[in-house]
Design a protein around this motif. Sequence first.
Motif, PDB file in Angstrom:
ATOM      1  N   ALA A  85      -6.718   6.858 -10.641  1.00  0.00           N
ATOM      2  CA  ALA A  85      -5.759   6.758  -9.534  1.00  0.00           C
ATOM      3  C   ALA A  85      -4.612   7.742  -9.708  1.00  0.00           C
ATOM      4  N   GLY A 140      -1.612  -2.933  -8.094  1.00  0.00           N
ATOM      5  CA  GLY A 140      -0.503  -2.355  -7.341  1.00  0.00           C
ATOM      6  C   GLY A 140       0.363  -1.418  -8.144  1.00  0.00           C
ATOM      7  N   ARG A 183       0.958   6.294  -8.702  1.00  0.00           N
ATOM      8  CA  ARG A 183       0.361   7.456  -8.030  1.00  0.00           C
ATOM      9  C   ARG A 183       1.317   8.008  -6.982  1.00  0.00           C
ATOM     10  N   GLN A 184       1.971   7.135  -6.226  1.00  0.00           N
ATOM     11  CA  GLN A 184       2.885   7.588  -5.181  1.00  0.00           C
ATOM     12  C   GLN A 184       4.162   8.189  -5.771  1.00  0.00           C
ATOM     13  N   THR A 189      -1.069   1.991  -7.941  1.00  0.00           N
ATOM     14  CA  THR A 189      -0.789   2.546  -6.613  1.00  0.00           C
ATOM     15  C   THR A 189       0.638   3.080  -6.547  1.00  0.00           C
ATOM     16  N   GLN A 208       0.822  -1.210   0.000  1.00  0.00           N
ATOM     17  CA  GLN A 208       0.000   0.000   0.000  1.00  0.00           C
ATOM     18  C   GLN A 208       0.855   1.259   0.000  1.00  0.00           C
ATOM     19  N   SER A 209       2.097   1.120   0.428  1.00  0.00           N
ATOM     20  CA  SER A 209       3.004   2.263   0.447  1.00  0.00           C
ATOM     21  C   SER A 209       4.365   1.871  -0.095  1.00  0.00           C
TER      22      SER A 209
END
Length: 427
Positions: free
Chosen positions: A301, A270, A276-277, A273, A244-245
């Motif tokens: 996202a 994933g 996006r980060q 995700t 998640q991070s």
Amino acid sequence: MRAVVPRSSQGLQRWLLAMAAIAALAFAVGCGSTDDEGDSGGSGATGATSATSAEQSASNEKDPIVVGMSGSLSGPLNVYDKPLLAAVELAADDINKDGGILGRQVKVVSNDNKTDINLVERQAKALLEKDIDVMIPTCDYDLGGPAAKVANEQGVLAITCAGSPLFGASGIGPLSYNSFPGVPTEGAVLASFAKEKGFKRPYLLEDTSLEYSKNLCKYFEEAWKAISPGDPVVGKDTFVNSDQSIASQVTRLKGNKEAGFVMLCSYLPGGATALRQLRSGGVDLPTLGTIGFDGTAWIEAVPGLSDFYYAAPGAITGDDPNPDINDLFKRIKQKTGEAPPNSYPVMGYSEMQSIARAMEAAGSTDAEAVAAALNKFSDEELLAGPTTYTEDCHIPVGRPMRVMQFDGGKLSFLESIKPESVPEAPC
């Protein structure tokens, strides 16, 4: 003596005919009281059996050819397998309207492994109980490979799209084929594109969850070294799709002042995700993705995404240079009520084309005969592009791929690239 009953319906029919013939012969011999009566009885029994055999043979020819898909129709990988199944069904419809294969109609059956590795073999075996002639497993080596092995062990040919070069003759067996050119080709296409764009000093961010994502980074690096020997990879890092991070990975990447662009070897969900980060963390470098990012379903996202590129078998944006690909996507929307989320249907349709052409060339549905016909494909024009298979190579290595671009959140087709060479190709 114990009679062994064959598994397949055709085998069962042949077994029943043989038993009927033996019974008829025994009846004729046992009941004939004179040579004349025996000849008469024998002649009558043989004629009846021959008539039955002819009728049964005609019935066999009318039985459908069954193609079974044991796929991930729910769970994370359903975004790839569901549209692929829709294309397989459309291709079967087209083949049937054209007279079928060897004069027989094609029937498609399917079941769901739910993207659960623990269900893959069980579901593959359940599908084989339906007496399928060909299996299409999940479009991935980790989840599709075990199903293909089960099929091959029972003499059933398997064909699907998988990134890992292990999905083919070398990694599974002589009855397994790949409709995707594999990560060696995908990596070479992306490296060629990056070189063409003038990108320098790649940084690799590798998702270690699947063989596909791990191998893509590996083959991209090999291709990059071959075409840009004076411009080495300047950094590497890893994560897993369920993270998640990736804050620490973003920090390390930002701290690498040499990095000129990012090769993000991942897939949905994933991968989105992670991307996006990267962007929210201030990493605005040009970024290359994988076919696992194909489509726009995930773009919310990363709103406004720019400078992001990936390679795919077709452009879902309606501007593919092959009008037949654009038409396929329109037909899938008509069939399902929704536009396909990615271009995986191109490979599903091509798999059915391969099956039909190979069976026609072989004059048979026998797996080994069909495999021998597939091994003679030389730049065979399928929807996915020119396809070559040989006895040792069941992957269409080097096939051109479409390069797609996100700019301001909008996806568009850029160009088709055929790599001049594929370093360390598996075959």
